[in-house]
Enzyme design. Structure first.
Site, PDB file in Angstrom:
ATOM      1  N   ARG A   1       0.838  -1.209   0.000  1.00  0.00           N
ATOM      2  CA  ARG A   1       0.000   0.000   0.000  1.00  0.00           C
ATOM      3  C   ARG A   1       0.877   1.265   0.000  1.00  0.00           C
ATOM      4  O   ARG A   1       0.541   2.260  -0.646  1.00  0.00           O
ATOM      5  CB  ARG A   1      -0.926   0.007   1.225  1.00  0.00           C
TER       6      ARG A   1
ATOM      7  N   ARG B   1      -2.492  10.970   6.729  1.00  0.00           N
ATOM      8  CA  ARG B   1      -1.125  11.373   6.370  1.00  0.00           C
ATOM      9  C   ARG B   1      -1.119  12.580   5.434  1.00  0.00           C
ATOM     10  O   ARG B   1      -0.093  13.219   5.230  1.00  0.00           O
ATOM     11  CB  ARG B   1      -0.384  10.219   5.701  1.00  0.00           C
TER      12      ARG B   1
ATOM     13  N   LYS C   1      10.955   6.557  14.581  1.00  0.00           N
ATOM     14  CA  LYS C   1      11.083   5.401  13.675  1.00  0.00           C
ATOM     15  C   LYS C   1      11.190   5.859  12.223  1.00  0.00           C
ATOM     16  O   LYS C   1      12.042   5.386  11.458  1.00  0.00           O
ATOM     17  CB  LYS C   1       9.891   4.459  13.883  1.00  0.00           C
TER      18      LYS C   1
ATOM     19  N   PRO D   1      15.854   1.395  12.778  1.00  0.00           N
ATOM     20  CA  PRO D   1      14.436   1.731  12.980  1.00  0.00           C
ATOM     21  C   PRO D   1      13.750   0.671  13.845  1.00  0.00           C
ATOM     22  O   PRO D   1      13.835  -0.517  13.556  1.00  0.00           O
ATOM     23  CB  PRO D   1      13.864   1.724  11.547  1.00  0.00           C
TER      24      PRO D   1
ATOM     25  N   ASP E   1      10.704  -0.706  14.392  1.00  0.00           N
ATOM     26  CA  ASP E   1       9.343  -0.890  13.902  1.00  0.00           C
ATOM     27  C   ASP E   1       8.720  -2.098  14.620  1.00  0.00           C
ATOM     28  O   ASP E   1       9.334  -2.697  15.497  1.00  0.00           O
ATOM     29  CB  ASP E   1       9.357  -1.109  12.382  1.00  0.00           C
TER      30      ASP E   1
HETATM   31  N1  LIG Z   1      14.187  -2.381   6.738  1.00  0.00           N
HETATM   32  C1  LIG Z   1      13.050  -1.720   6.996  1.00  0.00           C
HETATM   33  N2  LIG Z   1      12.215  -1.458   5.991  1.00  0.00           N
HETATM   34  C2  LIG Z   1      11.087  -0.814   6.272  1.00  0.00           C
HETATM   35  N3  LIG Z   1      10.079  -0.451   5.474  1.00  0.00           N
HETATM   36  C3  LIG Z   1       9.166   0.147   6.238  1.00  0.00           C
HETATM   37  O1  LIG Z   1       8.042   0.637   5.737  1.00  0.00           O
HETATM   38  N4  LIG Z   1       9.542   0.197   7.505  1.00  0.00           N
HETATM   39  C4  LIG Z   1      10.749  -0.404   7.562  1.00  0.00           C
HETATM   40  C5  LIG Z   1      11.643  -0.681   8.596  1.00  0.00           C
HETATM   41  O2  LIG Z   1      11.442  -0.357   9.771  1.00  0.00           O
HETATM   42  N5  LIG Z   1      12.788  -1.341   8.249  1.00  0.00           N
END
Ligand SMILES: Nc1nc2[nH]c(O)nc2c(=O)[nH]1
Length: 309
Positions: free
Chosen positions: A150, A198, A240, A257, A259
């Site tokens: 998306r 967004r 992040k 990051p 996530d």
């Molecule tokens: N390696 C990563 N790729 C991502 N794509 C996304 O949308 N978030 C991330 C991420 O945290 N790490």
């Protein structure tokens, strides 16, 4: 048209083009068969992007036995990378796909950690990307609470609606919009294009850059944590998203990051690294994943856990 070939066996650690461009680190490339993020590689398809007004297409071909498509998915160390462009694009291709990184040395120097070893082994040849900073910033503002397919569709729509159209080899390609082009969009237009909450973040951030008040490139010369702090001045950018922009467009290979997938990895594999805040957990996991190239490790673990491959 300018064309060229880069032998994959000359790249330290090889190249898996499919995983490099379809692992969710870049949303600025598209696949010529339109099937990107469908979960399987396409040996004959080109990937293309537009940078500084130049169209660049790349594809990986050729295995050891002469079959033009052999080895594309299975072996990251054979064959060749073909490129076609409006310009002599080899330096740009090398930069965007980080072909001069010594991936073998990075993997060899990684800590002896079971999850990381498994991820490096499963996705050999996946490289980090080096995307243009403004397109990367907007892509990751769009990424919050979104699946990779998306996010990619949203970014493609922004390019098609607001970016310059460039004719090349009988086709029309769209550049990612400039800050001024995106700042001229309205929130309601962007909502109609599916950006949801967004939409105002994208417009406000584009305005900040177009008006010269801030630019993501200004983070490049700062120390890592100061660079992350700098990027959070853009609307819709938390820690992040800032870390993704630092890692995928500004050369901060130590950025990790945090996530959803990394948080689950911390919980399951590295519970001692959970220090409560983003900043403290980020420092601890950075150390755990090898410091200087911890961002490479993040990218492999993210892809490994997200795809289950
Ligand atoms: N390696 C990563 N790729 C991502 N794509 C996304 O949308 N978030 C991330 C991420 O945290 N790490």
């Amino acid at each position: 048209m300018e064309t060229g070939t880069i032998p994959v066996d000359e790249l330290e650690g090889g190249l898996d083009l499919y995983r490099t461009l379809e692992s969710g680190q870049s949303y600025l490339w598209r696949r010529s068969d339109g099937e990107m993020y469908g979960g399987s590689p396409a040996p004959e398809a080109w990937y293309y992007t537009v940078v500084d007004g130049e169209v660049i297409r790349v594809r990986r071909r050729g295995g050891p036995d002469g079959d033009p498509t052999a080895g594309v998915a299975a072996d990251a160390t054979t064959g060749r990378l073909e490129w076609e462009s409006t310009t002599d694009a080899e330096p740009l291709v090398r930069r965007l796909l980080r072909l001069d990184d010594d991936l073998e040395a990075i993997v060899d120097a990684a800590p002896d950690d079971p999850l990381l070893r498994e991820a490096y082994e499963a996705h050999r040849g996946m490289r980090l990307v080096d995307d243009p900073a403004f397109g990367c910033l907007i892509s990751f503002i769009c990424s919050t609470q979104m699946r990779v397919s998306r996010i990619h569709a949203m970014v493609s729509t922004l390019a098609a609606e607001y970016g310059d159209a460039i004719a090349f080899d009988g086709e029309t390609y769209h550049a990612f919009p400039t800050p001024a082009q995106l700042a001229a969009a309205t929130e309601s237009e962007l909502r109609d294009l599916g950006l949801g909450y967004r939409a105002p973040y994208v417009v406000r951030t584009a305005e900040l850059v177009a008006d010269g008040e801030a630019h993501p490139e200004e983070a490049r010369d700062l120390e890592y944590e100061a660079a992350r702090e700098y990027l959070t001045r853009f609307v819709g950018v938390g820690d992040k998203v800032a870390d993704c922009v630092l890692l995928f467009s500004l050369g901060f290979d130590e950025a990790v990051p945090l996530d959803t997938w990394l948080k689950s990895a911390v919980e399951e594999y590295y519970p001692d690294c959970d220090r409560g805040s983003y900043a403290a957990t980020s420092r601890a996991i950075r150390e755990q994943l090898g410091g200087e190239y911890a961002g490479y490790a993040q990218t492999y673990i993210f892809h490994h856990l997200r795809t289950g491959e």
